[in-house]
Design an enzyme around this catalytic site. Structure first.
Site, PDB file in Angstrom:
ATOM      1  N   ARG A 187      -2.980   7.315  10.390  1.00  0.00           N
ATOM      2  CA  ARG A 187      -1.784   6.657  11.170  1.00  0.00           C
ATOM      3  C   ARG A 187      -1.334   5.684  10.194  1.00  0.00           C
ATOM      4  O   ARG A 187       0.296   5.708  10.395  1.00  0.00           O
ATOM      5  CB  ARG A 187      -2.493   5.894  12.765  1.00  0.00           C
ATOM      6  CG  ARG A 187      -1.328   5.321  13.541  1.00  0.00           C
ATOM      7  CD  ARG A 187      -2.507   6.508  14.379  1.00  0.00           C
ATOM      8  NE  ARG A 187      -2.980   7.634  14.835  1.00  0.00           N
ATOM      9  CZ  ARG A 187      -2.971   8.413  15.169  1.00  0.00           C
ATOM     10  NH1 ARG A 187      -1.973   8.748  15.486  1.00  0.00           N
ATOM     11  NH2 ARG A 187      -4.219  10.278  15.230  1.00  0.00           N
ATOM     12  N   THR A 188      -1.683   4.822   9.900  1.00  0.00           N
ATOM     13  CA  THR A 188      -1.057   3.169   9.662  1.00  0.00           C
ATOM     14  C   THR A 188      -0.204   3.300   8.327  1.00  0.00           C
ATOM     15  O   THR A 188       1.088   2.820   8.359  1.00  0.00           O
ATOM     16  CB  THR A 188      -2.492   2.173   9.792  1.00  0.00           C
ATOM     17  OG1 THR A 188      -2.738   2.143  11.266  1.00  0.00           O
ATOM     18  CG2 THR A 188      -1.387   0.721   9.150  1.00  0.00           C
ATOM     19  N   LYS A 233     -13.946   0.205 -10.374  1.00  0.00           N
ATOM     20  CA  LYS A 233     -15.164  -0.847 -11.596  1.00  0.00           C
ATOM     21  C   LYS A 233     -15.341  -1.962 -11.554  1.00  0.00           C
ATOM     22  O   LYS A 233     -15.756  -2.915 -12.231  1.00  0.00           O
ATOM     23  CB  LYS A 233     -14.158  -0.274 -12.524  1.00  0.00           C
ATOM     24  CG  LYS A 233     -13.147   0.470 -12.621  1.00  0.00           C
ATOM     25  CD  LYS A 233     -12.652   0.598 -13.619  1.00  0.00           C
ATOM     26  CE  LYS A 233     -11.123   2.208 -13.764  1.00  0.00           C
ATOM     27  NZ  LYS A 233     -10.258   2.007 -14.207  1.00  0.00           N
ATOM     28  N   ARG A 270      -4.937  -2.311   3.722  1.00  0.00           N
ATOM     29  CA  ARG A 270      -6.054  -2.204   4.548  1.00  0.00           C
ATOM     30  C   ARG A 270      -8.122  -1.832   4.055  1.00  0.00           C
ATOM     31  O   ARG A 270      -7.761  -1.707   2.988  1.00  0.00           O
ATOM     32  CB  ARG A 270      -5.915  -0.791   5.237  1.00  0.00           C
ATOM     33  CG  ARG A 270      -6.928   0.122   6.000  1.00  0.00           C
ATOM     34  CD  ARG A 270      -7.229  -0.131   7.355  1.00  0.00           C
ATOM     35  NE  ARG A 270      -5.969  -0.644   8.512  1.00  0.00           N
ATOM     36  CZ  ARG A 270      -6.735   0.408   9.142  1.00  0.00           C
ATOM     37  NH1 ARG A 270      -6.951   1.521   9.103  1.00  0.00           N
ATOM     38  NH2 ARG A 270      -5.735   0.201  10.521  1.00  0.00           N
ATOM     39  N   HIS A 286      -5.166  -6.883  13.241  1.00  0.00           N
ATOM     40  CA  HIS A 286      -4.377  -5.768  13.110  1.00  0.00           C
ATOM     41  C   HIS A 286      -3.352  -6.466  13.857  1.00  0.00           C
ATOM     42  O   HIS A 286      -2.587  -5.551  14.725  1.00  0.00           O
ATOM     43  CB  HIS A 286      -4.845  -4.305  13.388  1.00  0.00           C
ATOM     44  CG  HIS A 286      -4.354  -3.181  13.326  1.00  0.00           C
ATOM     45  ND1 HIS A 286      -3.119  -3.396  12.424  1.00  0.00           N
ATOM     46  CD2 HIS A 286      -4.623  -1.868  13.601  1.00  0.00           C
ATOM     47  CE1 HIS A 286      -3.447  -1.672  12.408  1.00  0.00           C
ATOM     48  NE2 HIS A 286      -3.548  -1.273  13.000  1.00  0.00           N
TER      49      HIS A 286
END
Lengths: 307, 140
Positions: free
Chosen positions: A54-55, A83, A104, A132
């Site tokens: 969604r975001t 890595k 995120r 958020h």
């Protein structure tokens, strides 16, 4: 002036800056065609260390609708993190290619750490259970547009108020406006944490376990999901789960101009029949989320001269 | 009467709340130190009724921030030529670096190599600090 700034938590912006952002979002909504090329030639780096449909889509759609382009990864395994690269090195490298970045991350504070190294604007798109901020901007814009004002409301927050970061951020953001009252509706097991209540005036909120008791007082109802895994035993979950499912019956005594919000995704906490009710605005809310992200990208890039 | 020699050159940590001296003694690593050190407990005090006292013969580097967090009422006296040359009154620091480790397993400090994580004072009474990254509260 928001150009060149980072957005790590909602309170990074003053109320005036938020107003400025929301005004731009409203202008974009009114005249989307005027903004189709404002970010032409600009590149957004989308750094998603954990999956989010969604975001991520909302940001990517926002940048595309402004005429910009997006690069990035949608899980840590497909990036240099696999890595062993540090967050600081990743963001500095990304800053060589892109004009703005969105992050995120499952670890709390990761975007703040990245912002210390970043020479391009960085937006926190969710860090664990912590912050958020663009969801909060989405919620505020929804209230501002649909209720015409961010002040003078009674807001009911219902469901899992203990673990829901969107709820915590929204309470912190809304308490900055005048004459806001909160009704916290949740089972005792999932009550809003004390540190959130400590920031409110005593007469500014009350707690109840009953949605039926509170519904007629509300201007805004913000629903969240009561999750099975949050309960200590199955019995309590089964006893409580239906009390927090919104359906048409529960809305009988609600105000005519109530708005029903939800950060989505919904599972079963709002019955599908409610979708037909004009007071259900959660899909509109998702759309406002894209518009507010468009405004945010423009402001941080400083490309809103003609807006 | 218990008699402890005065020191010529060194540090005296005074006004330690009674029974708190040993904790500070250990936290400063004095139980492993090669210097001549003394922990004196339950000394009569006008200000506190009873107090603890630490004497260190020789000047060592003291972390005043740790001392400030453990007991902001302490006084650190710097002694030279058997006289007090400097009196340092401690207070609870607003910010500290490199003293605490974040206890939140979801905090970014658990996976990244970050030196001197800053903690910010949030509750004077409880002497609580919050992690600059995840806001989780902690105390000594």
């Amino acid at each position: 002036m928001l150009k060149g700034r980072h957005l790590i938590e909602p309170r990074n912006f003053s109320l005036e800056e938020l107003d400025e952002l929301f005004s731009l979002a409203e202008k974009i909504i009114e005249n989307q065609e005027d903004y189709l090329e404002v970010c032409k030639g600009k590149l957004l780096a989308s750094l998603f260390y954990e999956p989010s449909t969604r975001t991520r889509f909302s940001f990517e759609a926002a940048m595309a609708r402004l005429g910009g382009r997006v690069i990035g990864f949608s899980e840590a395994n497909s990036s240099s993190v696999a890595k062993g690269e540090s967050i600081g090195d990743t963001i500095r490298t990304v800053g060589c290619y892109a004009d703005i970045a969105v992050m995120r991350h499952p670890k709390e504070g990761a975007p703040f750490l990245a912002s210390k190294w970043s020479n391009i604007p960085l937006i926190n798109a969710g860090d664990g259970g912590h912050q958020h901020p663009t969801q909060t901007l989405t919620d505020l814009l929804t209230i501002k547009i649909l209720k015409k004002d961010l002040s003078n409301h009674t807001i009911g927050l219902c469901g899992d108020l203990k673990f829901g970061r969107t709820v915590h951020s929204l309470v912190k953001a809304m308490k900055r406006y005048s004459n806001i009252k909160f009704i916290f509706i949740s089972p005792e097991e999932l009550q809003i944490p004390d540190y959130i209540k400590d920031e409110l005036e005593e007469n500014q909120y009350y707690e109840t376990i009953s949605l039926d008791e509170a519904i007629d007082k509300l201007d805004i109802l913000y629903m969240t999901r009561v999750q099975r895994e949050r309960f200590f035993n199955e019995e309590d979950y089964l006893r409580l789960k239906d009390s927090y499912i919104l359906n048409n019956d529960k809305l009988i005594n609600a105000k005519k101009d109530l708005i029903i919000m939800h950060p989505l995704p919904r599972v079963n906490e709002i019955a599908v029949e409610v979708d037909e009710d004009s007071r259900a605005v959660y899909f509109q809310q998702a759309k406002f989320g894209m518009f507010v992200r468009m405004a945010l990208i423009m402001k941080l890039l400083g490309v809103d001269k003609n807006a | 009467m218990l008699k402890i020699d005065s020191i010529k050159r060194g540090i005296v940590i005074d006004h330690i709340k009674a029974n708190c001296g040993y904790r500070i003694f250990k936290e400063l690593g004095l139980h492993k130190s090669d210097h001549r050190v003394a922990l004196i407990r339950n000394v009569p005090s006008k200000k506190l009724g009873k107090k603890d006292l630490i004497k260190i013969e020789n000047k060592i580097d003291l972390d005043l921030n740790i001392l400030g967090i453990m007991d902001p009422g302490l006084t650190v006296n710097i002694v030279e030529g058997e006289e007090i040359k400097e009196k340092i009154k401690l207070s609870l620091p607003q910010k500290v670096n490199g003293i605490f480790e974040c206890k939140n397993p979801r905090c970014v400090t658990t996976i990244e190599n970050i030196e001197n994580v800053e903690f910010i004072l949030v509750d004077k009474e409880k002497k609580e600090y919050k992690c600059e990254y995840c806001d989780t509260k902690t105390s000594l």
